[in-house]
Motif scaffolding. Structure first.
Motif, PDB file in Angstrom:
ATOM      1  N   PRO A 242       0.806  -1.229   0.000  1.00  0.00           N
ATOM      2  CA  PRO A 242       0.000   0.000   0.000  1.00  0.00           C
ATOM      3  C   PRO A 242       0.834   1.272   0.000  1.00  0.00           C
ATOM      4  O   PRO A 242       0.379   2.319  -0.462  1.00  0.00           O
ATOM      5  CB  PRO A 242      -0.815  -0.132   1.296  1.00  0.00           C
ATOM      6  N   ALA A 243       2.075   1.179   0.502  1.00  0.00           N
ATOM      7  CA  ALA A 243       2.903   2.381   0.627  1.00  0.00           C
ATOM      8  C   ALA A 243       3.796   2.640  -0.582  1.00  0.00           C
ATOM      9  O   ALA A 243       4.132   3.785  -0.873  1.00  0.00           O
ATOM     10  CB  ALA A 243       3.772   2.277   1.878  1.00  0.00           C
ATOM     11  N   SER A 244       4.203   1.585  -1.305  1.00  0.00           N
ATOM     12  CA  SER A 244       5.179   1.801  -2.370  1.00  0.00           C
ATOM     13  C   SER A 244       5.204   0.641  -3.353  1.00  0.00           C
ATOM     14  O   SER A 244       4.646  -0.423  -3.097  1.00  0.00           O
ATOM     15  CB  SER A 244       6.582   1.968  -1.762  1.00  0.00           C
ATOM     16  N   THR A 245       5.888   0.879  -4.476  1.00  0.00           N
ATOM     17  CA  THR A 245       6.170  -0.155  -5.471  1.00  0.00           C
ATOM     18  C   THR A 245       7.660  -0.122  -5.747  1.00  0.00           C
ATOM     19  O   THR A 245       8.219   0.923  -6.070  1.00  0.00           O
ATOM     20  CB  THR A 245       5.389   0.092  -6.775  1.00  0.00           C
ATOM     21  N   SER A 246       8.316  -1.279  -5.620  1.00  0.00           N
ATOM     22  CA  SER A 246       9.758  -1.345  -5.779  1.00  0.00           C
ATOM     23  C   SER A 246      10.123  -2.655  -6.464  1.00  0.00           C
ATOM     24  O   SER A 246       9.260  -3.451  -6.816  1.00  0.00           O
ATOM     25  CB  SER A 246      10.448  -1.238  -4.414  1.00  0.00           C
TER      26      SER A 246
END
Length: 392
Positions: A242-246
């Motif tokens: 939910p916080a980021s895509t890496s």
């Protein structure tokens, strides 16, 4: 000694190492179906059910692909002269019990590639293909990655087939070397536990060359009685929270041995695995071991025994996960060169059959459409299947 199971594995791979003597196109395939009993089955955990598999139930069902995944394919070759050929393979997986397509609905989800092959220099191929690790290790596993109960995803990773792949295969006497690179694997798995993440994407991402890319290499020796193989695989999947895509880094390294005896073969090996996020945090760290053999009772009848054990060191920060293991027995009888019947049985502890668990995002259950997830309160699972397979 020749084994019917070995031949089936070769057909399943439509091996890029095969040699064609002349130009032509071949239609081939396998239809495999079984009746299966499985104990203590729960639902595949998803966000929709709160990652709760629910109660454990026994199930009897008709399934597709016990010894081999059901498929049809076309492979072809054209002689170009001077020991050089153009080659292609298009292979489609399907469910024999429902008639639907596998591999998330891809038309040619098992393999789809074209390439150039030279008798001296090897083969270079482009398309959807098996990884180097899969190619080299399949003949060092007693069950030859049989669809029913083999822990293939834990072993090789969910990326054992990859889209957008360039691959080199070279045969040098008793040695076979393979190397591949995928520009975008096309592997995508949903979040399986509350503390986990969604994995992978659709393919190449503009401006982000590393994201969902993968590469690997292997070397196998198959001369004489003692065979050996080494392989490395790296997958750089998209990791979505939910916080980021890496982009993470999933690594596997494998060593295997196989020894020919008058009555069959014994084989075993070790696979090291480490999955990390872009920040370097460990998502999964494990050591996987397997051992077993094939006993040729008669020319038509084989018995296969395989034991798999996974030493789990870390799963999403949990370092006290019970170590799963599985015992698998297969009895296979050939009625003809094309048709055989089989009985397969397996017992898994601390995971579902195929060692399906959160550490692999329950990828086996998702891919097959049949749950092998342990229901709440269950710690073991039994599976028994009787089936028939026909090769054409």
């Amino acid at each position: 000694m020749r084994f019917s199971r070995f031949a089936a594995a070769a057909v399943a791979l439509a091996s890029s190492c095969s040699a064609w003597a002349q130009s032509g196109v071949t239609l081939y395939g396998v239809v495999d179906a079984s009746i299966e009993y499985v104990s203590h089955v729960g639902a595949v955990p998803t966000a929709a059910n709160g990652f709760n598999p629910g109660p454990a139930h026994d199930v009897v069902r008709l399934t597709s692909g016990g010894m081999s995944g059901s498929r049809w394919g076309i492979r072809g070759v054209e002689d170009l002269g001077g020991g050089t050929q153009a080659v292609f393979v298009l292979e489609s997986g399907f469910n024999a019990d429902t008639g639907t397509m596998q591999q998330t609905g891809r038309l040619f989800g098992r393999q789809a590639f074209v390439g150039i092959k030279n008798a001296q220099y090897g083969q270079l191929s482009l398309g959807r293909q098996y990884t180097s690790l899969f190619d080299s290790i399949v003949n060092f596993v007693p069950a030859y990655f049989a669809t029913e109960y083999e822990p293939i995803t834990l072993f090789t990773g969910a990326n054992f087939r990859e889209d957008n792949t360039i691959k080199y295969t070279g045969n040098f006497g008793a040695f076979t070397g393979v190397a591949h690179y995928s520009f975008g694997t096309g592997v995508a798995l949903p979040q399986a536990v509350p503390t986990g993440f969604a994995l992978g994407g659709a393919g190449e991402v503009p401006g982000q060359a590393r994201r969902d890319s993968a590469w690997g290499a292997s070397l196998a020796y198959t001369g004489g009685s003692l065979w050996a193989a080494l392989a490395y695989d790296q997958f750089n999947p998209t990791i979505s929270t939910p916080a980021s895509t890496s982009s993470g880094t999933f690594r596997k390294a494998t060593a295997a041995l196989s020894y020919n005896l008058p009555w069959g073969r014994i084989m075993g090996g070790y696979r090291w695995g480490q999955n990390k996020t872009a920040a370097g945090a460990t998502a999964v760290r494990d050591d996987f071991f397997w051992i077993g053999g094939i006993y040729q009772v008669t020319p038509a009848f084989t018995l296969t025994l395989e034991y798999d054990y996974d030493k789990v060191r870390n799963v999403f920060g949990n370092t006290s996960v019970a170590n799963p293991w599985q015992l698998n027995l297969i009895a296979d009888y050939s009625l003809s060169k094309r048709t055989d019947v089989y009985l397969s049985a397996a017992y898994a502890k601390h995971a579902g059959l195929m060692l399906d668990s959160a550490s692999i995002a329950f990828a086996n259950s998702l891919a097959l459409g049949n749950s092998y997830v342990l229901g709440n309160g269950a710690t073991s699972m039994v599976g028994i299947a009787a089936g028939v397979r026909h090769k054409f």
